[in-house]
Design a protein around this motif. Sequence first.
Motif, PDB file in Angstrom:
ATOM      1  N   TYR A 104      -2.953 -11.272   4.385  1.00  0.00           N
ATOM      2  CA  TYR A 104      -1.871 -11.790   5.220  1.00  0.00           C
ATOM      3  C   TYR A 104      -0.565 -11.443   4.528  1.00  0.00           C
ATOM      4  N   PHE A 105       0.273 -10.683   5.214  1.00  0.00           N
ATOM      5  CA  PHE A 105       1.548 -10.214   4.665  1.00  0.00           C
ATOM      6  C   PHE A 105       2.655 -10.705   5.590  1.00  0.00           C
ATOM      7  N   ALA A 106       3.563 -11.522   5.068  1.00  0.00           N
ATOM      8  CA  ALA A 106       4.651 -12.081   5.872  1.00  0.00           C
ATOM      9  C   ALA A 106       5.997 -11.720   5.265  1.00  0.00           C
ATOM     10  N   THR A 107       6.948 -11.351   6.103  1.00  0.00           N
ATOM     11  CA  THR A 107       8.260 -10.944   5.615  1.00  0.00           C
ATOM     12  C   THR A 107       9.305 -11.204   6.698  1.00  0.00           C
ATOM     13  N   GLY A 108      10.571 -11.158   6.322  1.00  0.00           N
ATOM     14  CA  GLY A 108      11.637 -11.343   7.294  1.00  0.00           C
ATOM     15  C   GLY A 108      11.884 -10.095   8.117  1.00  0.00           C
ATOM     16  N   ARG A 109      11.876  -8.960   7.456  1.00  0.00           N
ATOM     17  CA  ARG A 109      12.076  -7.681   8.142  1.00  0.00           C
ATOM     18  C   ARG A 109      11.102  -6.679   7.540  1.00  0.00           C
ATOM     19  N   LEU A 110      10.267  -6.100   8.363  1.00  0.00           N
ATOM     20  CA  LEU A 110       9.193  -5.233   7.874  1.00  0.00           C
ATOM     21  C   LEU A 110       9.746  -3.898   7.388  1.00  0.00           C
ATOM     22  N   ASP A 111       9.530  -3.643   6.109  1.00  0.00           N
ATOM     23  CA  ASP A 111       9.820  -2.339   5.499  1.00  0.00           C
ATOM     24  C   ASP A 111       8.472  -1.622   5.410  1.00  0.00           C
ATOM     25  N   VAL A 112       8.254  -0.659   6.299  1.00  0.00           N
ATOM     26  CA  VAL A 112       6.939  -0.038   6.419  1.00  0.00           C
ATOM     27  C   VAL A 112       6.514   0.622   5.104  1.00  0.00           C
ATOM     28  N   LYS A 113       7.427   1.321   4.454  1.00  0.00           N
ATOM     29  CA  LYS A 113       7.058   2.010   3.211  1.00  0.00           C
ATOM     30  C   LYS A 113       6.682   1.023   2.115  1.00  0.00           C
ATOM     31  N   ALA A 114       7.452  -0.060   1.971  1.00  0.00           N
ATOM     32  CA  ALA A 114       7.151  -1.060   0.956  1.00  0.00           C
ATOM     33  C   ALA A 114       5.825  -1.751   1.256  1.00  0.00           C
ATOM     34  N   ALA A 115       5.618  -2.127   2.516  1.00  0.00           N
ATOM     35  CA  ALA A 115       4.375  -2.799   2.879  1.00  0.00           C
ATOM     36  C   ALA A 115       3.178  -1.885   2.664  1.00  0.00           C
ATOM     37  N   ALA A 116       3.343  -0.607   2.971  1.00  0.00           N
ATOM     38  CA  ALA A 116       2.240   0.335   2.780  1.00  0.00           C
ATOM     39  C   ALA A 116       1.872   0.452   1.304  1.00  0.00           C
ATOM     40  N   ARG A 117       2.863   0.396   0.412  1.00  0.00           N
ATOM     41  CA  ARG A 117       2.573   0.441  -1.027  1.00  0.00           C
ATOM     42  C   ARG A 117       1.748  -0.781  -1.452  1.00  0.00           C
ATOM     43  N   ILE A 118       2.134  -1.922  -0.946  1.00  0.00           N
ATOM     44  CA  ILE A 118       1.423  -3.152  -1.301  1.00  0.00           C
ATOM     45  C   ILE A 118      -0.018  -3.096  -0.796  1.00  0.00           C
ATOM     46  N   ILE A 119      -0.188  -2.694   0.447  1.00  0.00           N
ATOM     47  CA  ILE A 119      -1.530  -2.682   1.029  1.00  0.00           C
ATOM     48  C   ILE A 119      -2.372  -1.566   0.433  1.00  0.00           C
ATOM     49  N   ALA A 120      -1.751  -0.477   0.013  1.00  0.00           N
ATOM     50  CA  ALA A 120      -2.501   0.559  -0.702  1.00  0.00           C
ATOM     51  C   ALA A 120      -3.076  -0.001  -2.001  1.00  0.00           C
ATOM     52  N   GLY A 121      -2.323  -0.875  -2.678  1.00  0.00           N
ATOM     53  CA  GLY A 121      -2.841  -1.525  -3.878  1.00  0.00           C
ATOM     54  C   GLY A 121      -3.994  -2.455  -3.562  1.00  0.00           C
ATOM     55  N   ILE A 122      -3.909  -3.147  -2.437  1.00  0.00           N
ATOM     56  CA  ILE A 122      -5.015  -3.996  -1.997  1.00  0.00           C
ATOM     57  C   ILE A 122      -6.254  -3.145  -1.754  1.00  0.00           C
ATOM     58  N   ALA A 123      -6.085  -2.036  -1.048  1.00  0.00           N
ATOM     59  CA  ALA A 123      -7.221  -1.171  -0.741  1.00  0.00           C
ATOM     60  C   ALA A 123      -7.845  -0.586  -1.998  1.00  0.00           C
ATOM     61  N   ALA A 124      -7.014  -0.183  -2.955  1.00  0.00           N
ATOM     62  CA  ALA A 124      -7.553   0.380  -4.195  1.00  0.00           C
ATOM     63  C   ALA A 124      -8.397  -0.646  -4.940  1.00  0.00           C
ATOM     64  N   ALA A 125      -7.944  -1.890  -4.979  1.00  0.00           N
ATOM     65  CA  ALA A 125      -8.711  -2.937  -5.649  1.00  0.00           C
ATOM     66  C   ALA A 125      -9.986  -3.258  -4.880  1.00  0.00           C
ATOM     67  N   CYS A 126      -9.927  -3.203  -3.550  1.00  0.00           N
ATOM     68  CA  CYS A 126     -11.145  -3.399  -2.764  1.00  0.00           C
ATOM     69  C   CYS A 126     -12.166  -2.309  -3.072  1.00  0.00           C
ATOM     70  N   ARG A 127     -11.722  -1.067  -3.146  1.00  0.00           N
ATOM     71  CA  ARG A 127     -12.646   0.024  -3.491  1.00  0.00           C
ATOM     72  C   ARG A 127     -13.261  -0.206  -4.859  1.00  0.00           C
ATOM     73  N   ALA A 128     -12.450  -0.651  -5.807  1.00  0.00           N
ATOM     74  CA  ALA A 128     -12.933  -0.844  -7.180  1.00  0.00           C
ATOM     75  C   ALA A 128     -13.964  -1.956  -7.289  1.00  0.00           C
ATOM     76  N   THR A 129     -13.972  -2.867  -6.331  1.00  0.00           N
ATOM     77  CA  THR A 129     -14.900  -3.996  -6.390  1.00  0.00           C
ATOM     78  C   THR A 129     -15.971  -3.930  -5.306  1.00  0.00           C
ATOM     79  N   GLY A 130     -16.041  -2.820  -4.577  1.00  0.00           N
ATOM     80  CA  GLY A 130     -17.066  -2.655  -3.560  1.00  0.00           C
ATOM     81  C   GLY A 130     -16.869  -3.522  -2.340  1.00  0.00           C
ATOM     82  N   CYS A 131     -15.633  -3.860  -2.053  1.00  0.00           N
ATOM     83  CA  CYS A 131     -15.291  -4.814  -1.002  1.00  0.00           C
ATOM     84  C   CYS A 131     -14.534  -4.072   0.097  1.00  0.00           C
ATOM     85  N   ALA A 132     -14.941  -4.238   1.340  1.00  0.00           N
ATOM     86  CA  ALA A 132     -14.287  -3.531   2.436  1.00  0.00           C
ATOM     87  C   ALA A 132     -13.035  -4.273   2.889  1.00  0.00           C
TER      88      ALA A 132
END
Length: 348
Positions: free
Chosen positions: A110-138
């Motif tokens: 769940y990502f909440a913000t006042g004004r969506l910065d697509v590039k910044a949000a994509a960086r954050i979610i890319a980090g989430i995805a990388a950690a999910c891959r590292a732990t075998g979690c979809a």
Amino acid sequence: MGQDREGLTYAAAGVDIAAGEALVQAIRPAAEATRRAGVIGGIGGFGALFDLAAAGFRDPVLVATTDGVGTKLRLAIDTGLLDTIGQDLVGMCVNDLVCQGAEPLFFLDYFATGRLDVKAAARIIAGIAAACRATGCALVGGETAEMPGLYHGADFDLAGFAVGAVERGAILPQAVAEGDVLLGLASDGVHSNGFSLVRRIAAGAGLGWDDPAPFAAGPLGAALLAPTRLYVRPARAATAAGGVHALAHITGGGITENLPRVLPAGLGAEVDLSAWALPAVFGWLRDAGGLAEAEMLRTFNCGIGMIAAVAADRAGALAAVLAAAGERVVPLGVVAAGEGVRFLGRLA
């Protein structure tokens, strides 16, 4: 005569639906890369489907966790260093799951913000995805909420939700007994707890996030943003090897509060504080903040991010399994009669 007015739009009110859709498209490849056995379909539906039988479970019990990363977000926002905060979010959830003996299956953010910065949000979610891959979690989905008037400037908030499963007979803790050996797994720094105090100490020392870190090379903010270590694969390797009776994730409350959570009534723990060297970041926090040892131990992990209570006759073998999986293992003490944690020696 009345004056013509343009009709109001959602975008004029501060919510950009097109930006939200652009973010979904930007993160889709990262989410797809986390796909694992059991996932049905992809992101974009109203809900995520998961087939436990396809994941190999016979008599599973579901385990669910939710968490955030607290005011560590303030450091990420103020420094603009957004690439690792996603690992913190995933780690705080899946490290808890594994303490129940569970295999992490899927994750939602769940990502909440006042004004969506697509590039910044994509960086954050890319980090989430990388950690999910590292732990075998979809990474099966999430929610992006643009809420002008509630969040200001570049501020944002994160929450994570993880679901795992464990076979009914393998739920932890189980069979914890007096004499079990406590094996500590080293942390990678402060992880994601105690940052309100960290920020107060840095301010009291007159340090900004771009100033040199007193305890490490590079700027203070970057050093403190070292992400939460992911213990899932090593912990699961140890449980599969046999002899692990309990696992405790050392988060807010430190060893003092978290280790007793996995011990049955009538049993406590003896922990030798001289068994490991206090990492430099915690030495700086202690000295700069004038913190008492008891305060350190109930606020920070102090260098130990996970503790395993294991059968005494399996301690050596399990330490070797954990070390082979990349962990720095420290024999900390034993499970003993009584209640709570009794600390021996002093933090060095």
